[in-house]
Write a protein that holds these residues in place. Structure first.
Motif, PDB file in Angstrom:
ATOM      1  N   ILE A  13       5.206   3.448 -10.515  1.00  0.00           N
ATOM      2  CA  ILE A  13       5.344   2.076 -11.000  1.00  0.00           C
ATOM      3  C   ILE A  13       6.213   2.075 -12.250  1.00  0.00           C
ATOM      4  N   ASN A  14       7.149   1.152 -12.298  1.00  0.00           N
ATOM      5  CA  ASN A  14       8.032   0.992 -13.452  1.00  0.00           C
ATOM      6  C   ASN A  14       7.341   0.146 -14.510  1.00  0.00           C
ATOM      7  N   GLY A  15       6.974   0.800 -15.636  1.00  0.00           N
ATOM      8  CA  GLY A  15       6.391   0.086 -16.756  1.00  0.00           C
ATOM      9  C   GLY A  15       7.424  -0.360 -17.771  1.00  0.00           C
ATOM     10  N   ASN A  50      19.614  -7.503 -21.469  1.00  0.00           N
ATOM     11  CA  ASN A  50      18.977  -6.198 -21.313  1.00  0.00           C
ATOM     12  C   ASN A  50      18.138  -6.116 -20.044  1.00  0.00           C
ATOM     13  N   ASN A  51      17.148  -5.222 -20.044  1.00  0.00           N
ATOM     14  CA  ASN A  51      16.304  -5.046 -18.870  1.00  0.00           C
ATOM     15  C   ASN A  51      15.550  -6.324 -18.507  1.00  0.00           C
ATOM     16  N   LEU A 100      15.380  -2.196 -16.110  1.00  0.00           N
ATOM     17  CA  LEU A 100      14.482  -3.220 -15.589  1.00  0.00           C
ATOM     18  C   LEU A 100      13.121  -3.177 -16.283  1.00  0.00           C
ATOM     19  N   HIS A 101      12.423  -4.324 -16.216  1.00  0.00           N
ATOM     20  CA  HIS A 101      11.049  -4.414 -16.723  1.00  0.00           C
ATOM     21  C   HIS A 101      10.242  -5.258 -15.731  1.00  0.00           C
ATOM     22  N   PRO A 102      10.051  -4.770 -14.507  1.00  0.00           N
ATOM     23  CA  PRO A 102       9.485  -5.619 -13.452  1.00  0.00           C
ATOM     24  C   PRO A 102       8.023  -5.998 -13.635  1.00  0.00           C
ATOM     25  N   ALA A 103       7.200  -5.115 -14.228  1.00  0.00           N
ATOM     26  CA  ALA A 103       5.793  -5.469 -14.436  1.00  0.00           C
ATOM     27  C   ALA A 103       5.663  -6.638 -15.408  1.00  0.00           C
ATOM     28  N   GLN A 104       6.523  -6.683 -16.411  1.00  0.00           N
ATOM     29  CA  GLN A 104       6.518  -7.803 -17.353  1.00  0.00           C
ATOM     30  C   GLN A 104       6.805  -9.116 -16.638  1.00  0.00           C
ATOM     31  N   ALA A 134       0.812  -1.207   0.000  1.00  0.00           N
ATOM     32  CA  ALA A 134       0.000   0.000   0.000  1.00  0.00           C
ATOM     33  C   ALA A 134       0.852   1.266   0.000  1.00  0.00           C
ATOM     34  N   GLY A 135       0.663   2.083  -1.037  1.00  0.00           N
ATOM     35  CA  GLY A 135       1.316   3.376  -1.110  1.00  0.00           C
ATOM     36  C   GLY A 135       2.779   3.353  -1.493  1.00  0.00           C
ATOM     37  N   ARG A 136       3.314   2.171  -1.811  1.00  0.00           N
ATOM     38  CA  ARG A 136       4.743   2.074  -2.093  1.00  0.00           C
ATOM     39  C   ARG A 136       5.041   2.160  -3.579  1.00  0.00           C
ATOM     40  N   ASP A 137       6.275   2.549  -3.895  1.00  0.00           N
ATOM     41  CA  ASP A 137       6.746   2.539  -5.274  1.00  0.00           C
ATOM     42  C   ASP A 137       7.073   1.103  -5.693  1.00  0.00           C
ATOM     43  N   PHE A 138       6.985   0.863  -7.003  1.00  0.00           N
ATOM     44  CA  PHE A 138       7.375  -0.426  -7.577  1.00  0.00           C
ATOM     45  C   PHE A 138       8.294  -0.124  -8.751  1.00  0.00           C
ATOM     46  N   LEU A 139       9.571   0.029  -8.447  1.00  0.00           N
ATOM     47  CA  LEU A 139      10.563   0.359  -9.463  1.00  0.00           C
ATOM     48  C   LEU A 139      11.381  -0.856  -9.867  1.00  0.00           C
ATOM     49  N   SER A 140      11.323  -1.907  -9.060  1.00  0.00           N
ATOM     50  CA  SER A 140      12.083  -3.136  -9.271  1.00  0.00           C
ATOM     51  C   SER A 140      11.320  -4.272  -8.633  1.00  0.00           C
TER      52      SER A 140
END
Length: 347
Positions: free
Chosen positions: A161-163, A200-201, A168-172, A42-48
């Motif tokens: 959020i990292n799209g 690569n990412n 990196l490509h963490p959502a993928q 909750a409320g956190r970033d998702f960069l990785s």
């Protein structure tokens, strides 16, 4: 899937949505607002992917599976919330799935192209962040540089959020592992995931998932195209089972064979050099015959046919490429819920 199979709604669901929602609430296979799991990020970033613990990853993937089964239909936990979608790079899957995902969860998404906001050129990244935090409830960025996402996150009091980034490509990877679990179950310890191609990412994020899930990750890439050194060193320190090689024989017996484009957006000037470097690394049906009998082939798409793979591979019986693409929607909806599910609408 036939067109007829795409419309399985009952007359009640089609013509009486309130009654249909009531019917679903009485069905234990469907969740209600009162029975939703607690958001774990909750409320956190998702960069990785490493912004999650293994336990949080497990919860997000369980939610993605539940959403795909239809157990969240009629539930709108993000009602009244908005997500800004920032695109420095073109997109089909990322844009569609985040946009549709917010809609299905009751929220709203708005797309901002780089021509409109000019991150770092027309306007400072920090100023963009300070503006957006006053209007919307979250930001998804598909950008060139990982640093841009960190700068957005540092200056916005809302989740970022990292799209996709250069690093990196963490959502993928959430969608990828949802797809892998559909084949092999949720305990993936010791399963062999072999990534072939550019370090690569995607390769970097596969190493992160090896850390979180216990899979044995092998990166098969030509000399000079290895994954990020700090990502590899971190994996070694954490005790992950990661192998780096240029031996194509490492593909034999893989549970999962994964590839990505050789030439990413922004690398067009290197196209000829890269094609020569990766000659022999193309995934073909003959290569798929060497992986495990129940092994699967994944590609995050778009595919550059004639380079990293061929149409006969993505259409092969071992291919799960289009299931994987579908799972972008379910996995990202799960992520959105667990990041934004406790936020109160601004109005």
């Amino acid at each position: 899937m036939t067109k007829a199979a795409r419309f399985p709604r009952t007359p009640a669901e089609a013509g009486q949505p309130q009654q249909a929602q009531a019917n679903m609430a009485n069905n234990p296979a469907h969740l209600t607002p009162e029975t939703l799991p607690a958001p774990v990020m909750a409320g956190r970033d998702f960069l990785s992917n490493l912004d999650m613990t293994p336990e949080e990853l497990r919860t997000v993937l369980d939610t993605a599976h539940s959403m795909k089964r239809g157990e969240w239909r009629g539930v709108k936990p993000l009602s009244g919330l908005s997500l800004a979608l920032i695109f420095e790079k073109a997109s089909l899957r990322t844009r569609t799935t985040f946009d549709v995902g917010m809609y299905q969860l009751g929220g709203h998404a708005l797309t901002l192209s780089n021509a409109e906001i000019g991150l770092g050129t027309r306007e400072r990244v920090s100023d963009v962040a300070r503006n957006l935090e006053r209007w919307v409830d979250g930001v998804m960025g598909r950008v060139y540089l990982q640093q841009t996402l960190h700068e957005l996150a540092d200056h916005a009091a809302i989740p970022v959020i990292n799209g996709l980034s250069d690093m990196l490509h963490p959502a993928q990877l959430l969608a990828d592992y949802q797809t892998i679990e559909e084949e092999f179950g949720t305990d993936l310890r010791g399963r062999r995931v072999v990534y072939i191609g550019d370090g690569n990412n995607l390769a970097n994020s596969h190493i992160h998932l090896g850390i979180l899930t216990g899979t044995d990750v092998t990166i098969v890439t030509p000399v000079g195209y290895e994954p990020n050194g700090s990502v590899l060193m971190d994996a070694v320190k954490r005790g992950a089972n990661v192998t780096l090689t240029n031996d194509l024989g490492a593909i034999e017996g893989a549970d999962v064979l994964y590839t990505d484009v050789w030439i990413s957006m922004g690398q067009e000037a290197e196209a000829d050099i890269r094609r020569r470097a990766f000659r022999g690394y193309q995934v073909t049906p003959a290569m798929l015959d060497t992986i495990a009998p129940d092994g699967i082939f994944l590609h995050c798409l778009p595919a550059h046919y004639g380079e990293e793979t061929v149409p006969e591979a993505t259409e092969h019986p071992k291919s799960r490429v289009f299931d994987q693409a579908e799972n972008r929607l379910h996995a990202q909806k799960a992520l959105l819920y667990h990041v934004m599910g406790e936020m109160a609408p601004r109005w």
